[in-house]
Design a protein around this motif. Structure first.
Motif, short mmCIF file in Angstrom:
data_model
loop_
_atom_site.label_atom_id
_atom_site.label_comp_id
_atom_site.label_asym_id
_atom_site.label_seq_id
_atom_site.Cartn_x
_atom_site.Cartn_y
_atom_site.Cartn_z
N ASP A 1 -22.79 -4.01 -89.08
CA ASP A 1 -22.10 -4.02 -87.79
C ASP A 1 -22.67 -5.18 -86.95
O ASP A 1 -23.50 -5.96 -87.43
CB ASP A 1 -22.27 -2.67 -87.07
CG ASP A 1 -23.73 -2.34 -86.79
OD1 ASP A 1 -24.61 -3.23 -86.97
OD2 ASP A 1 -24.01 -1.20 -86.39
N GLU A 2 -22.21 -5.28 -85.72
CA GLU A 2 -22.61 -6.40 -84.85
C GLU A 2 -24.14 -6.49 -84.72
O GLU A 2 -24.71 -7.58 -84.80
CB GLU A 2 -21.96 -6.20 -83.48
CG GLU A 2 -22.08 -7.37 -82.54
CD GLU A 2 -21.31 -8.61 -83.00
OE1 GLU A 2 -21.77 -9.71 -82.68
OE2 GLU A 2 -20.28 -8.47 -83.68
N ARG B 1 -25.69 -7.72 -87.96
CA ARG B 1 -25.49 -9.17 -88.12
C ARG B 1 -26.46 -9.94 -87.24
O ARG B 1 -27.04 -10.94 -87.64
CB ARG B 1 -24.06 -9.56 -87.74
CG ARG B 1 -23.04 -9.06 -88.73
CD ARG B 1 -21.64 -9.43 -88.28
NE ARG B 1 -20.65 -8.88 -89.20
CZ ARG B 1 -19.37 -9.19 -89.18
NH1 ARG B 1 -18.91 -10.02 -88.29
NH2 ARG B 1 -18.54 -8.66 -90.05
N ARG B 2 -26.62 -9.46 -86.01
CA ARG B 2 -27.52 -10.16 -85.08
C ARG B 2 -28.95 -10.13 -85.62
O ARG B 2 -29.67 -11.13 -85.52
CB ARG B 2 -27.43 -9.50 -83.71
CG ARG B 2 -28.21 -10.25 -82.65
CD ARG B 2 -27.88 -9.76 -81.26
NE ARG B 2 -26.54 -10.14 -80.87
CZ ARG B 2 -25.77 -9.41 -80.06
NH1 ARG B 2 -26.20 -8.26 -79.60
NH2 ARG B 2 -24.56 -9.82 -79.75
#
Ligand SMILES: [Mg+2]
Length: 282
Positions: free
Chosen positions: A266-267, A270-271
């Motif tokens: 998810d975001e 990824r970060r």
């Protein structure tokens, strides 16, 4: 002067009201949603430096184009087999972030909080409000004036073909339908652009390629940062003459490579991978 005094008085009144708790203070920075693209978008939309970088790239392209036309053995595409010398010259350009600046769409994603989607992107393209990338129009007009055919190999949805033609015509670039090769217009025209470059190479000597992504020049199979870097360096003699790269810090496979295309993330995941991809001082 009277207006200035009035403004000062108003500012003073607002300060007193805030101090007394009568009106809410401005939103605190932490209340603003975080977007990884904020600085990149700000740079592309507002910096003098982005404009200068794009103008420099196109100036370099124009200078190299003169050398390309003077040298019948000069070819730019890996897909060009022998026998190109007798063919008419052509250049291949990408569309998005190469000819058209679509940053208003990505800025809208931040401003509205809407998720990116193929539908809203198409809606945006249909409105034909993207300004040209600095230098692109002069370069295309110069190439055309030298008798060079313009081809556009883009991963826009094939349904956007007519709109793309109209948007180019609005810039003064008039080309036919056959000059725009969009993704999946034919069964073997996938995301990778090599099969479309090969089609242009059949009838033309491709003298230059202009893009903003590695895949605009070579089929980009590299899923790791390391592999993509190797690919770029293996073609070091082409950059700046046969291959012209525009900056695009907003999106691209460079970002996907940072988390090795792990679509399950998810975001936040990824970060975390992007943070891990950084190379800190210590
Ligand atoms: Mg592009």
């Amino acid at each position: 002067m009277r207006g200035e005094r009035k403004m000062r008085r108003l500012a003073g009144m607002v300060a007193i009201c805030v101090a007394l708790g009568a009106v809410p203070a401005l939103a605190e920075p932490q209340r603003v949603a975080e977007h990884d693209t904020l600085n990149a978008l700000l740079w592309m939309q507002s910096s003098a430096e982005y404009q200068a970088a794009a103008l420099s790239a196109y100036a370099m392209a124009r200078a190299a184009l003169d050398r390309a036309l003077a040298d019948p053995a000069w070819t730019a595409a890996l897909e060009q087999d022998g026998g190109a010398a007798g063919k008419p010259p052509a250049v291949i350009l990408d569309l998005d972030e190469t000819v058209f600046d679509n940053t208003p769409y990505y800025a809208w994603l931040i401003a509205s909080g809407a998720p990116a989607s193929a539908q809203t992107f198409s809606d945006f393209i249909e409105e034909k409000v993207s300004p040209p990338v600095p230098g692109a129009v002069d370069y295309m007009k110069y190439a055309a004036s030298r008798g060079v055919a313009l081809f556009f190999v883009s991963n826009r949805n094939a349904a956007l073909k007519a709109t793309s033609l109209e948007a180019l015509a609005a810039l003064g670039v008039k080309v036919g339908e056959e000059n725009i090769l969009l993704k999946r217009e034919r069964r073997d025209w996938a995301v990778q652009k090599g099969s479309r470059r090969a089609v242009v190479a059949e009838r033309y000597r491709i003298v230059q390629i202009v893009g903003d992504a590695l895949g605009d020049f070579v089929d980009d199979y590299g899923v790791t940062i390391r592999r993509r870097g190797q690919e770029v360096r293996s073609h070091a003699d082409r950059w700046g003459s046969k291959w012209i790269m525009l900056p695009n810090p907003v999106y691209g496979n460079w970002e996907n490579a940072a988390y090795e295309y792990n679509v399950k993330l998810d975001e936040q995941g990824r970060r975390a991978e992007k943070l891990r991809a950084l190379v800190p001082w210590k």
